[in-house]
Design a protein around this motif. Structure first.
Motif, PDB file in Angstrom:
ATOM      1  N   LEU A 105      35.318 -29.442  76.163  1.00  0.00           N
ATOM      2  CA  LEU A 105      35.762 -28.006  76.825  1.00  0.00           C
ATOM      3  C   LEU A 105      35.368 -26.953  75.926  1.00  0.00           C
ATOM      4  O   LEU A 105      35.839 -26.897  74.498  1.00  0.00           O
ATOM      5  N   ASP A 106      35.288 -25.893  76.575  1.00  0.00           N
ATOM      6  CA  ASP A 106      34.824 -24.484  75.988  1.00  0.00           C
ATOM      7  C   ASP A 106      36.258 -23.748  75.907  1.00  0.00           C
ATOM      8  O   ASP A 106      36.619 -23.029  75.001  1.00  0.00           O
ATOM      9  N   VAL A 107      37.117 -23.836  76.735  1.00  0.00           N
ATOM     10  CA  VAL A 107      38.409 -22.867  77.022  1.00  0.00           C
ATOM     11  C   VAL A 107      39.456 -23.830  77.649  1.00  0.00           C
ATOM     12  O   VAL A 107      39.159 -24.821  78.512  1.00  0.00           O
ATOM     13  N   VAL A 108      40.467 -23.865  76.746  1.00  0.00           N
ATOM     14  CA  VAL A 108      41.882 -24.688  77.518  1.00  0.00           C
ATOM     15  C   VAL A 108      42.843 -23.589  77.601  1.00  0.00           C
ATOM     16  O   VAL A 108      43.163 -22.975  76.866  1.00  0.00           O
ATOM     17  N   GLY A 146      53.325 -29.543  74.664  1.00  0.00           N
ATOM     18  CA  GLY A 146      53.910 -30.801  74.760  1.00  0.00           C
ATOM     19  C   GLY A 146      52.763 -31.886  74.505  1.00  0.00           C
ATOM     20  O   GLY A 146      51.880 -31.600  73.643  1.00  0.00           O
ATOM     21  N   PRO A 147      53.022 -32.846  75.335  1.00  0.00           N
ATOM     22  CA  PRO A 147      52.030 -33.952  75.370  1.00  0.00           C
ATOM     23  C   PRO A 147      50.603 -33.632  75.669  1.00  0.00           C
ATOM     24  O   PRO A 147      49.543 -34.281  75.422  1.00  0.00           O
ATOM     25  N   PHE A 148      50.150 -32.463  76.092  1.00  0.00           N
ATOM     26  CA  PHE A 148      49.068 -32.031  76.495  1.00  0.00           C
ATOM     27  C   PHE A 148      48.163 -31.283  75.564  1.00  0.00           C
ATOM     28  O   PHE A 148      47.137 -31.307  75.633  1.00  0.00           O
ATOM     29  N   PHE A 149      48.863 -30.727  74.574  1.00  0.00           N
ATOM     30  CA  PHE A 149      48.397 -29.989  73.775  1.00  0.00           C
ATOM     31  C   PHE A 149      47.286 -30.540  72.820  1.00  0.00           C
ATOM     32  O   PHE A 149      45.988 -30.267  72.702  1.00  0.00           O
ATOM     33  N   ARG A 150      47.677 -31.577  72.109  1.00  0.00           N
ATOM     34  CA  ARG A 150      46.794 -32.384  71.409  1.00  0.00           C
ATOM     35  C   ARG A 150      45.618 -33.145  71.819  1.00  0.00           C
ATOM     36  O   ARG A 150      44.456 -32.905  71.356  1.00  0.00           O
ATOM     37  N   PRO A 151      45.605 -33.661  72.717  1.00  0.00           N
ATOM     38  CA  PRO A 151      44.458 -34.359  73.490  1.00  0.00           C
ATOM     39  C   PRO A 151      43.597 -33.140  74.049  1.00  0.00           C
ATOM     40  O   PRO A 151      42.325 -33.410  73.779  1.00  0.00           O
ATOM     41  N   ALA A 152      44.080 -32.056  74.508  1.00  0.00           N
ATOM     42  CA  ALA A 152      42.975 -30.927  74.832  1.00  0.00           C
ATOM     43  C   ALA A 152      42.602 -30.168  73.586  1.00  0.00           C
ATOM     44  O   ALA A 152      41.216 -30.142  73.809  1.00  0.00           O
ATOM     45  N   TYR A 153      43.158 -30.040  72.672  1.00  0.00           N
ATOM     46  CA  TYR A 153      42.460 -29.423  71.427  1.00  0.00           C
ATOM     47  C   TYR A 153      41.414 -30.290  70.748  1.00  0.00           C
ATOM     48  O   TYR A 153      40.314 -29.931  70.438  1.00  0.00           O
ATOM     49  N   GLU A 154      41.830 -31.685  70.993  1.00  0.00           N
ATOM     50  CA  GLU A 154      40.763 -32.808  70.362  1.00  0.00           C
ATOM     51  C   GLU A 154      39.627 -32.794  70.929  1.00  0.00           C
ATOM     52  O   GLU A 154      38.324 -33.156  70.646  1.00  0.00           O
ATOM     53  N   ARG A 155      39.523 -32.317  72.235  1.00  0.00           N
ATOM     54  CA  ARG A 155      38.433 -32.515  73.371  1.00  0.00           C
ATOM     55  C   ARG A 155      37.612 -30.945  73.250  1.00  0.00           C
ATOM     56  O   ARG A 155      36.603 -30.747  73.944  1.00  0.00           O
ATOM     57  N   LEU A 156      38.044 -29.959  72.416  1.00  0.00           N
ATOM     58  CA  LEU A 156      37.338 -28.681  72.423  1.00  0.00           C
ATOM     59  C   LEU A 156      36.096 -28.846  71.653  1.00  0.00           C
ATOM     60  O   LEU A 156      36.073 -29.591  70.872  1.00  0.00           O
ATOM     61  N   ARG A 157      34.940 -28.169  72.148  1.00  0.00           N
ATOM     62  CA  ARG A 157      33.907 -28.148  71.471  1.00  0.00           C
ATOM     63  C   ARG A 157      33.919 -27.238  70.215  1.00  0.00           C
ATOM     64  O   ARG A 157      34.889 -26.585  70.255  1.00  0.00           O
ATOM     65  N   PRO A 158      32.892 -27.254  69.473  1.00  0.00           N
ATOM     66  CA  PRO A 158      32.928 -26.263  68.465  1.00  0.00           C
ATOM     67  C   PRO A 158      32.741 -25.020  69.043  1.00  0.00           C
ATOM     68  O   PRO A 158      32.213 -24.694  69.942  1.00  0.00           O
ATOM     69  N   GLU A 159      33.317 -24.016  68.478  1.00  0.00           N
ATOM     70  CA  GLU A 159      33.651 -22.538  68.937  1.00  0.00           C
ATOM     71  C   GLU A 159      34.459 -22.443  70.255  1.00  0.00           C
ATOM     72  O   GLU A 159      34.807 -21.502  71.009  1.00  0.00           O
ATOM     73  N   GLY A 160      35.238 -23.693  70.565  1.00  0.00           N
ATOM     74  CA  GLY A 160      36.141 -23.748  71.646  1.00  0.00           C
ATOM     75  C   GLY A 160      37.514 -23.087  71.391  1.00  0.00           C
ATOM     76  O   GLY A 160      37.833 -22.678  70.253  1.00  0.00           O
ATOM     77  N   ARG A 161      38.221 -22.836  72.434  1.00  0.00           N
ATOM     78  CA  ARG A 161      39.577 -21.814  72.303  1.00  0.00           C
ATOM     79  C   ARG A 161      40.532 -22.778  73.009  1.00  0.00           C
ATOM     80  O   ARG A 161      40.270 -22.704  74.381  1.00  0.00           O
ATOM     81  N   LEU A 162      41.597 -22.832  72.502  1.00  0.00           N
ATOM     82  CA  LEU A 162      42.759 -23.264  73.473  1.00  0.00           C
ATOM     83  C   LEU A 162      43.737 -22.018  73.392  1.00  0.00           C
ATOM     84  O   LEU A 162      44.103 -21.545  72.471  1.00  0.00           O
ATOM     85  N   VAL A 163      44.006 -21.554  74.724  1.00  0.00           N
ATOM     86  CA  VAL A 163      44.913 -20.334  74.897  1.00  0.00           C
ATOM     87  C   VAL A 163      46.341 -21.088  75.248  1.00  0.00           C
ATOM     88  O   VAL A 163      46.537 -21.690  76.500  1.00  0.00           O
ATOM     89  N   LEU A 164      47.287 -20.794  74.585  1.00  0.00           N
ATOM     90  CA  LEU A 164      48.515 -21.261  74.768  1.00  0.00           C
ATOM     91  C   LEU A 164      49.505 -20.294  75.349  1.00  0.00           C
ATOM     92  O   LEU A 164      49.532 -19.255  74.645  1.00  0.00           O
ATOM     93  N   TYR A 165      49.892 -20.097  76.306  1.00  0.00           N
ATOM     94  CA  TYR A 165      50.567 -19.129  77.199  1.00  0.00           C
ATOM     95  C   TYR A 165      52.091 -19.356  77.579  1.00  0.00           C
ATOM     96  O   TYR A 165      52.759 -18.706  78.324  1.00  0.00           O
ATOM     97  N   GLY A 166      52.431 -20.518  77.211  1.00  0.00           N
ATOM     98  CA  GLY A 166      53.661 -20.849  77.542  1.00  0.00           C
ATOM     99  C   GLY A 166      53.906 -22.368  76.744  1.00  0.00           C
ATOM    100  O   GLY A 166      53.404 -22.812  76.181  1.00  0.00           O
ATOM    101  N   ALA A 167      55.268 -22.771  77.230  1.00  0.00           N
ATOM    102  CA  ALA A 167      55.872 -23.992  76.496  1.00  0.00           C
ATOM    103  C   ALA A 167      56.704 -24.575  77.540  1.00  0.00           C
ATOM    104  O   ALA A 167      57.891 -24.835  77.106  1.00  0.00           O
ATOM    105  N   ALA A 168      56.265 -24.819  78.775  1.00  0.00           N
ATOM    106  CA  ALA A 168      57.163 -25.596  79.823  1.00  0.00           C
ATOM    107  C   ALA A 168      57.932 -26.648  79.257  1.00  0.00           C
ATOM    108  O   ALA A 168      58.952 -27.021  79.735  1.00  0.00           O
TER     109      ALA A 168
END
Length: 153
Positions: free
Chosen positions: A25-28, A34-56
Motif C-alpha cells: 500500500l502507498d497510502v492508508v 485498534g486492530p487495523f493499524f498494525r496490519p495496515a502499517y506492515e503492508r505499507l510499501r517503502p515511502e508509504g504513509r499511514l494517515v490516522l485521523y481518528g480512533a473509533a
C-alpha cells in the motif's frame, strides 16, 4: 482497498492486494486504529504513509463508558519505533478533524486541491446482471468483495 473484518484483517488485506496484483500500500487512511493499524502499517510499501485521523476503536460504544475496557485498549495500542520507521522508509501522520470546526475557511482550498486530482478508473471486481441484484448484495455483505460490484442493466 476497504476491508472490514477485524479478526482476519491482515489476511483479507493480503487477498485484496493479490487480487489487484500489487505488492503493498502507498497510502492508508485509518479512522479506526485498534486492530487495523498494525496490519495496515506492515503492508505499507517503502515511502508509504499511514494517515490516522481518528480512533473509533477507542471510543465508548454505549452511553456510559466502560473505563476498564477503554484503559485496556489504550494500553494495548500500537507503538512504533521511529528509528525503525526511518530504515523502513514509512511514515505515520495523525490528526483530528475536530479542530476544523472553527476553521471552515480552510476547507474550500482543500476541496479545490482534491478536485484537481485525476484518479484512475475504479477496479471492477464483479459484475452481476440486474436480475441477480440479490446475489450482488449478498456478495457485498460477505466481505469478500474486492473493488466495485456492478449491476448491469
Amino acid at each position: 482497498v476497504i476491508v472490514r473484518d477485524r479478526r482476519g484483517f491482515g489476511t483479507q488485506l493480503d487477498h485484496a492486494l493479490a487480487a489487484l496484483d500489487v505488492d503493498g500500500l502507498d497510502v492508508v487512511l485509518d479512522a479506526i486504529a485498534g486492530p487495523f493499524f498494525r496490519p495496515a502499517y506492515e503492508r505499507l510499501r517503502p515511502e508509504g504513509r499511514l494517515v490516522l485521523y481518528g480512533a473509533a476503536d477507542l471510543m465508548p460504544k454505549r452511553a456510559r463508558p466502560d473505563y476498564l475496557r477503554l484503559a485496556l485498549k489504550y494500553l494495548g495500542r500500537p507503538r512504533l519505533d521511529p528509528l525503525r520507521m526511518i530504515a523502513e522508509k514509512k511514515s505515520v501522520m495523525a490528526f483530528n478533524l475536530i479542530w476544523l470546526w472553527d476553521r471552515v475557511d480552510r476547507l474550500s482550498q482543500a476541496y479545490g486541491a482534491l478536485s484537481r486530482l485525476t484518479p484512475r478508473p475504479p477496479f471492477v471486481g464483479r459484475r452481476f446482471a440486474f436480475a441477480d441484484a440479490p446475489a450482488a448484495l449478498r456478495h457485498l455483505q460477505s466481505g469478500e468483495s474486492i473493488g466495485k460490484v456492478v449491476l448491469e442493466v
